[in-house]
Scaffold this motif. Structure first.
Motif, PDB file in Angstrom:
ATOM      1  N   ALA D 166       0.843  -1.201   0.000  1.00  0.00           N
ATOM      2  CA  ALA D 166       0.000   0.000   0.000  1.00  0.00           C
ATOM      3  C   ALA D 166       0.872   1.242   0.000  1.00  0.00           C
ATOM      4  O   ALA D 166       0.603   2.206  -0.724  1.00  0.00           O
ATOM      5  N   ARG D 167       1.915   1.225   0.811  1.00  0.00           N
ATOM      6  CA  ARG D 167       2.784   2.393   0.881  1.00  0.00           C
ATOM      7  C   ARG D 167       3.425   2.673  -0.483  1.00  0.00           C
ATOM      8  O   ARG D 167       3.516   3.810  -0.929  1.00  0.00           O
ATOM      9  N   ALA D 168       3.835   1.581  -1.134  1.00  0.00           N
ATOM     10  CA  ALA D 168       4.459   1.756  -2.439  1.00  0.00           C
ATOM     11  C   ALA D 168       3.440   2.278  -3.443  1.00  0.00           C
ATOM     12  O   ALA D 168       3.726   3.161  -4.248  1.00  0.00           O
ATOM     13  N   LEU D 169       2.217   1.743  -3.389  1.00  0.00           N
ATOM     14  CA  LEU D 169       1.195   2.162  -4.342  1.00  0.00           C
ATOM     15  C   LEU D 169       0.794   3.612  -4.123  1.00  0.00           C
ATOM     16  O   LEU D 169       0.463   4.321  -5.073  1.00  0.00           O
ATOM     17  N   ALA D 170       0.818   4.032  -2.885  1.00  0.00           N
ATOM     18  CA  ALA D 170       0.397   5.395  -2.575  1.00  0.00           C
ATOM     19  C   ALA D 170       1.251   6.409  -3.321  1.00  0.00           C
ATOM     20  O   ALA D 170       0.820   7.521  -3.589  1.00  0.00           O
ATOM     21  N   ALA D 171       2.441   6.006  -3.676  1.00  0.00           N
ATOM     22  CA  ALA D 171       3.330   6.925  -4.386  1.00  0.00           C
ATOM     23  C   ALA D 171       2.931   7.048  -5.857  1.00  0.00           C
ATOM     24  O   ALA D 171       3.530   7.812  -6.596  1.00  0.00           O
ATOM     25  N   GLU D 172       1.941   6.278  -6.282  1.00  0.00           N
ATOM     26  CA  GLU D 172       1.517   6.246  -7.690  1.00  0.00           C
ATOM     27  C   GLU D 172       2.724   6.036  -8.599  1.00  0.00           C
ATOM     28  O   GLU D 172       3.024   6.868  -9.463  1.00  0.00           O
ATOM     29  N   PRO D 173       3.403   4.939  -8.415  1.00  0.00           N
ATOM     30  CA  PRO D 173       4.665   4.752  -9.141  1.00  0.00           C
ATOM     31  C   PRO D 173       4.446   4.374 -10.597  1.00  0.00           C
ATOM     32  O   PRO D 173       3.393   3.873 -10.971  1.00  0.00           O
ATOM     33  N   ARG D 174       5.470   4.599 -11.354  1.00  0.00           N
ATOM     34  CA  ARG D 174       5.452   4.155 -12.735  1.00  0.00           C
ATOM     35  C   ARG D 174       6.053   2.751 -12.817  1.00  0.00           C
ATOM     36  O   ARG D 174       5.630   1.924 -13.584  1.00  0.00           O
ATOM     37  N   LEU D 175       7.052   2.559 -11.978  1.00  0.00           N
ATOM     38  CA  LEU D 175       7.676   1.235 -11.923  1.00  0.00           C
ATOM     39  C   LEU D 175       7.638   0.757 -10.475  1.00  0.00           C
ATOM     40  O   LEU D 175       8.042   1.473  -9.557  1.00  0.00           O
ATOM     41  N   LEU D 176       7.129  -0.439 -10.290  1.00  0.00           N
ATOM     42  CA  LEU D 176       6.983  -0.965  -8.939  1.00  0.00           C
ATOM     43  C   LEU D 176       7.860  -2.191  -8.792  1.00  0.00           C
ATOM     44  O   LEU D 176       7.770  -3.126  -9.582  1.00  0.00           O
ATOM     45  N   LEU D 177       8.725  -2.174  -7.787  1.00  0.00           N
ATOM     46  CA  LEU D 177       9.619  -3.309  -7.566  1.00  0.00           C
ATOM     47  C   LEU D 177       9.149  -4.048  -6.325  1.00  0.00           C
ATOM     48  O   LEU D 177       9.049  -3.460  -5.248  1.00  0.00           O
ATOM     49  N   LEU D 178       8.863  -5.324  -6.463  1.00  0.00           N
ATOM     50  CA  LEU D 178       8.351  -6.085  -5.316  1.00  0.00           C
ATOM     51  C   LEU D 178       9.296  -7.228  -4.989  1.00  0.00           C
ATOM     52  O   LEU D 178       9.557  -8.078  -5.831  1.00  0.00           O
ATOM     53  N   ASP D 179       9.816  -7.248  -3.779  1.00  0.00           N
ATOM     54  CA  ASP D 179      10.739  -8.312  -3.383  1.00  0.00           C
ATOM     55  C   ASP D 179      10.002  -9.321  -2.515  1.00  0.00           C
ATOM     56  O   ASP D 179       9.720  -9.067  -1.354  1.00  0.00           O
ATOM     57  N   GLU D 180       9.683 -10.442  -3.104  1.00  0.00           N
ATOM     58  CA  GLU D 180       8.946 -11.519  -2.424  1.00  0.00           C
ATOM     59  C   GLU D 180       7.719 -10.998  -1.685  1.00  0.00           C
ATOM     60  O   GLU D 180       7.609 -11.129  -0.469  1.00  0.00           O
ATOM     61  N   PRO D 181       6.789 -10.436  -2.402  1.00  0.00           N
ATOM     62  CA  PRO D 181       5.617  -9.850  -1.727  1.00  0.00           C
ATOM     63  C   PRO D 181       4.734 -10.904  -1.089  1.00  0.00           C
ATOM     64  O   PRO D 181       3.905 -10.568  -0.257  1.00  0.00           O
ATOM     65  N   MET D 182       4.916 -12.155  -1.457  1.00  0.00           N
ATOM     66  CA  MET D 182       3.982 -13.151  -0.935  1.00  0.00           C
ATOM     67  C   MET D 182       4.630 -14.152   0.001  1.00  0.00           C
ATOM     68  O   MET D 182       4.028 -15.176   0.334  1.00  0.00           O
ATOM     69  N   ALA D 183       5.839 -13.885   0.406  1.00  0.00           N
ATOM     70  CA  ALA D 183       6.484 -14.806   1.335  1.00  0.00           C
ATOM     71  C   ALA D 183       5.647 -14.884   2.598  1.00  0.00           C
ATOM     72  O   ALA D 183       5.115 -13.878   3.059  1.00  0.00           O
ATOM     73  N   GLY D 184       5.537 -16.053   3.132  1.00  0.00           N
ATOM     74  CA  GLY D 184       4.836 -16.196   4.401  1.00  0.00           C
ATOM     75  C   GLY D 184       3.335 -16.072   4.293  1.00  0.00           C
ATOM     76  O   GLY D 184       2.670 -15.769   5.267  1.00  0.00           O
ATOM     77  N   MET D 185       2.796 -16.303   3.115  1.00  0.00           N
ATOM     78  CA  MET D 185       1.336 -16.261   3.000  1.00  0.00           C
ATOM     79  C   MET D 185       0.817 -17.627   2.600  1.00  0.00           C
ATOM     80  O   MET D 185       1.512 -18.408   1.958  1.00  0.00           O
ATOM     81  N   ASN D 186      -0.434 -17.887   2.969  1.00  0.00           N
ATOM     82  CA  ASN D 186      -1.009 -19.151   2.520  1.00  0.00           C
ATOM     83  C   ASN D 186      -1.669 -18.970   1.153  1.00  0.00           C
ATOM     84  O   ASN D 186      -1.702 -17.879   0.606  1.00  0.00           O
TER      85      ASN D 186
END
Ligand SMILES: Nc1ncnc2c1ncn2[C@@H]1O[C@H](COP(=O)(O)OP(=O)(O)OP(=O)(O)O)[C@@H](O)[C@H]1O
Ligand SMILES: Nc1ncnc2c1ncn2[C@@H]1O[C@H](COP(=O)(O)OP(=O)(O)OP(=O)(O)O)[C@@H](O)[C@H]1O
Ligand SMILES: [Mg+2]
Ligand SMILES: [Mg+2]
Lengths: 355, 251, 417, 257, 293
Positions: D166-186
């Motif tokens: 959410a914090r990253a999206l709030a910046a309204e980015p043009r390029l979004l880099l996600l480092d293992e956004p789903m680690a630790g999720m079922n």
């Protein structure tokens, strides 16, 4: 039932961002101010004004200043007293050397001078972190003291280096009586507290906290770390500078550089830790603790044990109790007295349930 | 509980309740048991209370201002609710913390050594132990002199698991062992778990989000919801429950 | 109550505890002695209570505010903080409260001018007189004031307002007598002085004036020894003259000279009496009985004598009853201690002859010199006077300036009785 | 889909005290696509993200972003240029509420000076309301409203990951880099998260580079996969191409997949 | 020129005295991540206990051993009633706790032994002898030897023993240290006891120089810049830092002081340390903070 949010729907973001969201908070504050401005003057005596209330207010303000830097922006400092000294001596000189300078304005200039010095000693924070940063603030602490003692210009060549407060006359009113000094202090502290609240809720305050919590992430978000830190040093020092002026002029009436020594810096640090890092209210609670507790202990022991124990010994015991209480608080409530207050509020909200 | 080899379960929780900072109720009522020489999986959504349960067992909750306010924890029949973590490790109960928690300023090998300290191994035993871990995670051998703090996420996870195994435990509490690991390594880790369990009789209690692989190796499973045990049974039983499949099992 | 009260802002712990316990011990013991032996002054007994300041200014202020009102109806006679900082911070307060502020042997030099500072009393010796007397002594040793020319004198001072206070006067005297003056600062608290003493070693001065405080003193002596500077060429000022300043330096202190306004020792009738009435009765205030008769203790006794004498003088004018601060001030301004009176008080040789007045709140301005023999002080000179005539205009100028800043109209001392 | 590359890495190398973390890597990411970075542990994936947004400075190579090519990025410049990211080890501001965390993401869209903010005068009050509205949109989008006023430090892991997004999206980015956004999720949480990411791409046209170990997720989400091993690129192509690449199977996927 | 060397040498030797205090700091910081402000009070307490025993005519070694025991008890109490209660709390909290501790220890020291000033004679002469035109004292050489020995012993402890690994682990991550079964309490006890011993040694040497009195607790302020230049986590750094600070502060006071006004020794070391930090943010030998994202 006393403290309920129910029925208070917030209908706009602006209302939600208000400094005091619940009516209980707003009324409580109004009541508190009314008591402080109207009732206290009637019930307190000179001893209370001169020896308890004024130092309490001034130290709260100093705590607030340091808390902005340490509690909100995460920069540890042991130089608070130095910035207070700069404020006091600058205000003194502004008032002395510029003909017709109104008193309050010289306070503001004193604060600005302190802010300037704060920024200079804040510069190393751009590279140095954590406990290492103590060195820069300690450098400020010792350097400022040295400058003020060594160059007697700052104390208007008084042979002893002590400056004494000019008469406290604002717009024709003389504020020199204990009551007058109290009201003056209270007014300034109240105004600055409101300012502080507004700051910590603004984007600026958020940036401070971001830098405090994780500076790499803050940089990645685009927060300019350097600027954020320096602004924090400036604002914090401004508050401390004003507190220093008040210390010198409305509290003691005189001050020497030595009065702003390292012990004072520690005292202020104690206030914010005991009160609560990152809390505005905490500074007042912390200052109350730091100012009142020793006096209380000393009064109690003098009344109960006078004659029975050597007075020096009493003081030693008080010291031990004081240290022990600090540790006790750190153990029981590491987030400070402000946190206790919050938990009480939280309890009150869900009362009679427990969780 | 028919597959038990010995009668006393190695671990038993009797309706424990855990509170953080005296106000945050994280685990409300969890009872479970781990039979000796078995693998038990702990499933549940984020925030269900899995990690809290594990920390309550290992005595680490106290270090985060948490407290078991009700219920008992039994390890090999002894009440360990208030025991100190070091004594538990000495007794063979070791936890791998969620979020890795490597000693950043220690080298990878030194990190591993800390795991064995409590057993006071001789130099040669220690060397053997290290070799065993390096055998499990060849990647670590390459990094042995590097500071653990600079290792990649997955490498740190290997260090954390390896470090726990250095203590030659009887029961390992694994919190999200697969987090951040490449699929191959996940397979390997579960192979290791399976092997240790079968060959050396080590028991495992694992909180794991990757339910499919967890249930492949576990004998028994518990599903936690909102701090309560919502379902439990053998892996077959759980897999058969359609209500759970979509939610946790991802089958 | 038929009692006169002394609020005591004492300090018995912290870095300066040695001074506080000694001084207040002597002071209290003297008050006890007057109570025990004579039942007070004309039947008015003394009471007191203590408030610990740790030598910290704001604690001192709090104590002052707390105690100034008196105790159980007994009015306060005077405050005696024995701390420059506290004295400064309570100067205006005590003037407003009409309570004499006694700063024996220290305090603001310009408060000697009682016309501007009606309630402040730097009794016996103000800082300017102090250095003037030391220079006079050096001159005496060198064979006359004219022999000072070309002499090298180093002043090693504590890095604080107290330490710097006398620098302008020293410079003035240096110019006047033509000696070569070097001022060296030791940063507070002064527990490392290697570089200063190396500087001294290089300068090879004839004399070193030590203007120290607390731990700075023994360290100075030790470091002097280490750098090979002869101890008997070091002259300690009024706060570098106690047993606590010399003894910790051990053998290194042997030969060290210092000034004093009051010899140490117990060979004075008044001390014998205190011993008899108070100490032997088990009521002595000192924790460490060995300190009876030491410099700080005796200073406390002297301070007691002067305070009590002021009360006595004032009672003679205002009546035999507890007095207000304002009345006691009159008493102070009319203290006349000549040898005869001192003898009556059993303090001949312990207290210098004093004559105070509205214009002169110091009164004496003389010191004796003492030398440390490794275990105790021995007096080595008679009274040496400060050049008070030389200093007076400077003091008056400074007081006038203060009056202007504060909008004070000085009293006309010609009209005071 | 738009085929102009938004980001191009050319011959990037990075080493730490002699240890090579990245060796001569080049690839490009097109505007509007979702590109997945995969590879074994320690392959250099996170390091590569750090190079892209300037946390690490490469020893060699150039970074072409939005038409401009440069030797190195600075984190602040990267943010100004519209690059936002999340971290492998969650890097939230632990002492702040969820809402405040998201609001910090709006930092670069702040126009008022700090003095205005401090005194809450001039442009500051209106702006505060506006930022709040934007932040609330993101919070709603990621369905984290219930925790809005809670401190993030004590939230469960998965939620924290979402707040970070959410914090990253709030910046309204043009390029979004996600480092293992789903680690630790079922499973279900991963599905939710995948949906959020896809929605982001569709709604805002954001270009996304993500690192993920769950190969199923990668196959579903991405249009382009880059595979690293020991700091070298061993595969680059569509998910299908990569999946059958023998090098990739040997180094990363294993035979079971 | 020979004056220059004399100042330099004097500075170096004074620096060694600072190092003695700094070592106690480093020890605790390295082993538990606690910035122990109470080190100065411990020095005071130890010295005061020792000298008070001597004055009650306990023989030298008896007093030494007895003081050691007391420092052990103190360490035990600190561990039991303070540190144990503060496991896994943020560094600033622990720092504050040590400030609280310093109040307690100072109060205690003065309550038990009084506030008098004591002289202390260790039997090592502090009188100068000349060596190549420069003055040297036996005492300084003795102090240097003691400091050197301490550094060697402690470095061995940290780098060559398993306890050393455990200590460093604790300083890094207390939760993880607990998880691998490190006996935190015992380690802390050991460390604080050793710090107490180092405090005693420092207290004796400083006490012999200053006299044993309250101001002993203030020499902490001299040790801080030393610590910072050397790095909080490096024992050897404490010595190097001490030498640098000692030498440069004396040279500055003697040669720069007269130009800008004397008494600069209080702030000069801090400014110097600050300059060092700008180049090396974790001191000369300190561990850099590791932050990976
Ligand atoms: N140290 C703590 N202080 C306060 N609350 C905590 C703390 N740790 C966890 N909690 C709270 O306890 C609850 C359970 O958290 P726990 O970490 O046990 O969940 P989990 O099942 O392990 O979740 P995840 O899958 O995300 O790891 C959460 O609501 C969390 O906010
Ligand atoms: N700051 C650093 N200092 C030293 N070595 C580093 C640093 N950052 C990364 N490395 C090394 O570079 C290599 C690549 O690390 P990186 O974090 O990029 O891996 P990764 O592909 O993200 O792995 P994972 O999937 O485990 O997260 C690792 O071996 C790591 O030890
Ligand atoms: Mg968990
Ligand atoms: Mg990674």
């Amino acid at each position: 039932m006393l403290y309920r949010e129910s029925g208070q729907f917030v209908t706009s973001y602006r209302a939600d961002q208000r400094v005091f969201r619940l009516w209980q908070e707003r009324w409580g504050l109004a009541l508190l101010l009314a008591v402080a401005f109207v009732m206290v003057p009637f019930i307190a005596n000179d001893y209370w004004f001169s020896a308890i209330l004024i130092p309490f207010l001034v130290l709260s303000l100093a705590g607030l200043g340091l808390n902005l830097l340490t509690g909100y922006a995460g920069q540890l400092s042991l130089g608070s007293a130095a910035f207070m000294a700069v404020g006091a001596f600058a205000a003194y000189n502004f008032h002395l050397r510029i003909e017709g300078m109104p008193f309050l304005l010289s306070f503001v200039f004193g604060g600005l001078a302190a802010a300037g010095v704060g920024v200079i000693f804040g510069l190393p924070s751009l590279r140095i972190k954590g406990f290492y940063l103590l060195v820069s603030t300690l450098a400020a602490q010792f350097f400022v003291q040295w400058v003020l003692t060594n160059f007697s210009w700052f104390s208007n060549n008084s042979s002893s280096g002590v400056i004494t407060a000019p008469q406290l006359i604002i717009a024709g009113h003389d504020f020199s009586t204990p009551l007058g000094r109290y009201l003056l202090t209270l007014g300034i502290v109240a105004a600055l507290t409101v300012l502080a609240l507004s700051i910590v809720r603004s984007a600026l305050g958020r940036n401070w906290m971001a830098v405090r919590d994780m500076d790499t992430a803050a940089a990645v978000i685009g927060i300019s770390i350097a600027r954020t830190k320096l602004v924090a040093f400036a604002v914090s020092s401004f508050f401390l500078g004003i507190a220093g002026s008040l210390w010198a002029f409305t509290y003691l009436g005189t001050v020497e550089p030595h009065g702003f020594d390292l012990t004072r810096s520690f005292q202020i640090l104690f206030i914010i830790i005991i009160g609560g890092l990152g809390s505005v209210l905490g500074n007042f609670l912390g200052a109350a603790f730091i100012v009142l507790l020793p006096i209380l202990l000393s009064n109690i022991s003098n009344n109960l044990l006078a004659g029975a124990i050597d007075p020096g010994q009493l003081e030693n015991i008080q010291k031990i109790i004081f240290g022990a209480l600090i540790i006790f608080f750190l153990i029981k409530e590491p987030d400070g007295l402000a946190r206790i207050w919050q938990s009480l509020k939280r309890r009150a909200r869900v009362w009679p349930l427990r969780f | 509980m028919s597959t038990e080899l010995s009668n006393v379960p190695i671990l038993q929780l009797q309706s424990i309740e855990v509170v953080y900072e005296k106000v945050i109720l994280a685990v409300k009522d969890v009872s479970l048991s781990v039979a000796a020489n078995s693998i038990v999986a702990l499933l549940g959504a984020n925030g269900a209370g899995k990690s809290t349960t594990l920390k309550a067992i290992s005595g680490l909750a106290a270090a985060q201002r948490g407290e078991v306010v009700r219920g008992r924890v039994l390890y090999q029949g002894d009440d360990i609710t208030q025991a100190n973590p070091a004594a538990l490790v000495q007794g063979g109960l070791v936890q791998v913390l969620e979020g890795r928690h490597c000693f950043a300023h220690l080298g990878v090998e030194e990190n591993l050594i800390t795991g064995a300290l409590i057993k006071r191994p001789t130099a040669s035993v220690l060397k053997q132990q290290l070799e065993r871990i390096y055998h499990y995670f060849p990647r670590l051998k390459k990094l042995r002199k590097n500071l653990a703090g600079y290792a990649s996420g997955g490498e740190q996870q290997m260090v954390a698991i390896g470090r726990a195994l250095m203590a030659e435990p009887k029961l390992v509490l694994l919190d999200e062992p697969s987090m951040g690991l490449a699929p191959l390594v996940v397979e390997e880790i579960f192979d290791i778990i399976g092997n240790l369990n079968q060959q050396q009789g080590v028991s495992f209690l694992l909180a794991e989000q990757n339910a499919s692989i967890a249930l492949k190796y576990a004998h028994h499973g518990y599903v936690i919801e909102n701090g309560r045990v919502a379902a439990h049974g053998t892996t077959q039983e759980l897999k058969a429950r359609s209500d759970l499949q979509a939610l946790y099992l991802g089958i | 109550a038929n009692e006169q009260y002394f609020p005591l802002q004492s300090y018995r712990i912290g870095p300066y505890a040695a001074g506080g316990t000694g001084f207040f011990g002597g002071f209290i013991d003297y008050l006890q002695y007057v109570n025990a032996k004579e039942g007070g002054v004309n039947g008015v007994k003394f009471t007191w209570s203590e408030c610990e300041t740790e030598y910290v200014v704001e604690k001192g202020v709090e104590c002052y505010e707390r105690l100034k009102k008196g105790l159980n109806g007994a009015p306060a006679a005077a405050t005696n903080p024995l701390s420059v900082g506290i004295a400064y911070a309570t100067l205006e307060r005590s003037t407003a409260d009409k309570l004499p502020l006694i700063t024996i042997n220290h305090g603001r030099t310009d408060s000697t001018d009682g016309s501007v500072f009606p309630y402040a009393f730097p009794l016996q010796l103000n800082p300017y007189s102090e250095v003037s007397a030391i220079i006079n002594y050096i001159a005496e040793k060198s064979g006359g004031l004219d022999k000072l020319k070309g002499k090298k004198i180093v002043t090693l001072y504590h890095g604080s307002p107290y330490g710097k206070e006398t620098s302008p006067i020293l410079e003035l005297l240096a110019k006047k007598y033509g000696f070569e003056l070097t001022l060296l600062e030791v940063p507070h608290p002064g527990n490392e002085q290697q570089s200063q003493w190396l500087n001294i070693r290089r300068a090879k001065p004839d004399w070193v004036i030590l203007r120290g405080w607390g731990v700075m003193n023994p360290v100075a002596l030790k470091t002097a020894q280490k750098t090979g500077f002869p101890t008997d060429r070091i002259i300690g000022n009024i706060w570098s003259n106690s047993e606590e300043d010399a003894a910790p330096a051990g053998a290194a202190a042997k030969g060290f000279i210092s000034i004093t306004t009051h010899p140490s020792g117990t060979n004075f009738p008044v001390l014998q009496d205190i011993d008899k009435f108070v100490v032997k009765a088990g009521k002595g205030n000192l924790q460490d009985a060995k300190r009876f008769g030491t410099v700080y203790y005796n200073l406390g006794v002297v301070n007691g004598i002067l305070n009590v004498e002021a009360v006595r003088v004032a009672q003679a004018k205002f009546g035999k009853r507890p007095l207000t601060g304002e009345e006691v001030r009159w008493g102070f301004e009319n203290i006349r201690l000549d040898d005869k009176r001192l003898k009556e008080l059993g303090a001949l040789g312990l207290v210098q002859p004093l004559k105070l007045s509205c214009a002169d709140h110091e009164g004496g301005g003389a010191v004796r010199f003492q030398q440390w023999d490794g275990s105790k002080w021995n007096v080595i000179s008679d009274w040496v006077q400060a050049d008070r005539k030389l200093l007076r205009p400077i003091i008056e100028e400074s007081a006038r300036q203060y009056a202007k800043e504060k909008g004070i109209t000085p009293r006309d001392c010609g009209k005071e009785g | 889909m738009n085929a102009t590359p938004l980001l191009q890495l050319e011959h990037i190398s990075l080493s730490f005290k002699g240890v090579k973390a990245i060796t001569d890597i080049s690839f490009s990411v097109n505007e509007g696509e979702i590109c997945a970075l995969i590879g074994p542990n320690g392959a250099g994936k996170s390091s590569l993200l750090n190079v892209i947004n300037g946390v690490y400075q490469p020893d060699q190579g150039t970074i072409c972003y939005a038409g401009a090519s440069r030797h190195r990025m600075r984190p602040h410049d990267a943010a100004v240029q519209g690059i936002a990211r999340t971290f492998q080890n969650i890097a939230l501001f632990k002492g702040m509420s969820v809402l405040d965390n998201v609001l910090t993401g709006r930092n670069l869209h702040q126009r008022s000076s700090w003095v205005e903010q401090a005194f809450n005068v001039g442009r500051a009050p209106d702006e505060a309301t506006e930022q709040r509205r934007k932040a609330e949109q993101v919070i709603e989008f990621l369905r984290i409203q219930p925790w809005r006023h809670q401190l993030v430090g004590n939230l469960p892991y998965g939620l924290q990951k979402r707040v970070e997004l959410a914090r990253a999206l709030a910046a309204e980015p043009r390029l979004l880099l996600l480092d293992e956004p789903m680690a630790g999720m079922n499973r279900q949480e991963k599905d939710d998260m995948s949906r959020f990411i896809l929605d982001t791409q569709r709604e805002f046209g954001t270009t996304i580079v993500l690192i993920e170990h769950d190969i199923g997720v990668v196959m579903n989400l991405s249009q382009h996969v880059v595979v690293l091993d020991y700091g070298k690129k061993i595969g680059d192509g569509t998910p299908e191409q990569v999946r059958v690449n023998p090098d990739v199977i040997a180094a990363y996927l294993g035979t079971t997949h | 020129m020979s004056f220059f060397f004399e100042v330099l040498l004097g500075g170096l030797l004074a620096g060694v005295m600072y190092s003695l205090i700094a070592i106690g700091f480093v020890l605790i910081y390295k082993a538990s991540g606690v910035f122990n402000f109470a080190q100065g009070s411990m020095v005071l307490f130890a010295a005061l206990t020792f000298v008070s025993l001597l004055e009650r005519s306990v023989p030298f070694w008896g007093a030494f051993v007895f003081t050691l025991l007391i420092m052990l008890v103190l360490a035990w109490a600190i561990e039991r009633f303070v540190l144990r209660q503060l496991v896994n709390r943020p560094p600033i909290t622990l720092f504050m706790a040590t400030l609280g501790l310093s109040y307690i220890i100072e109060g205690l020291a003065q309550a038990v032994w009084g506030a008098q000033v004591h002289g202390l004679d260790l039997g090592v002469s502090d009188e100068p002898f000349e060596l190549g035109g420069m003055l040297l004292s036996q005492f300084d050489l003795f102090a240097a030897a003691v400091a050197g020995t301490l550094v060697v012993l402690l470095s061995l402890l940290f780098n060559k023993t398993r306890t050393g690994i455990a200590l460093r682990a604790v300083a890094d991550d207390q939760l993880a240290a607990l998880a691998v079964g490190i006996r935190l309490h015992r380690l802390w006890l050991i460390v604080w006891a050793v710090a107490g011993v180092v405090g005693l040694v420092a207290g004796l040497l400083w006490g012999a120089r200053l006299g044993v009195q309250f101001s002993l607790s203030l020499i902490v302020l001299k040790a801080l810049p030393v610590l910072i230049i050397g790095g909080f986590t490096s024992i050897g750094g404490a010595i190097v830092g001490g030498l640098i600070i000692g030498a440069s502060e004396k040279l500055a006071e003697v040669f720069i002081g007269p130009i800008i006004g004397g008494g600069i020794e209080n702030w000069f070391p801090y400014v110097l340390a600050m300059l060092f930090l700008l180049v090396r943010p974790a001191g000369l030998f300190g561990e850099r903070a590791i932050e990976r994202v």
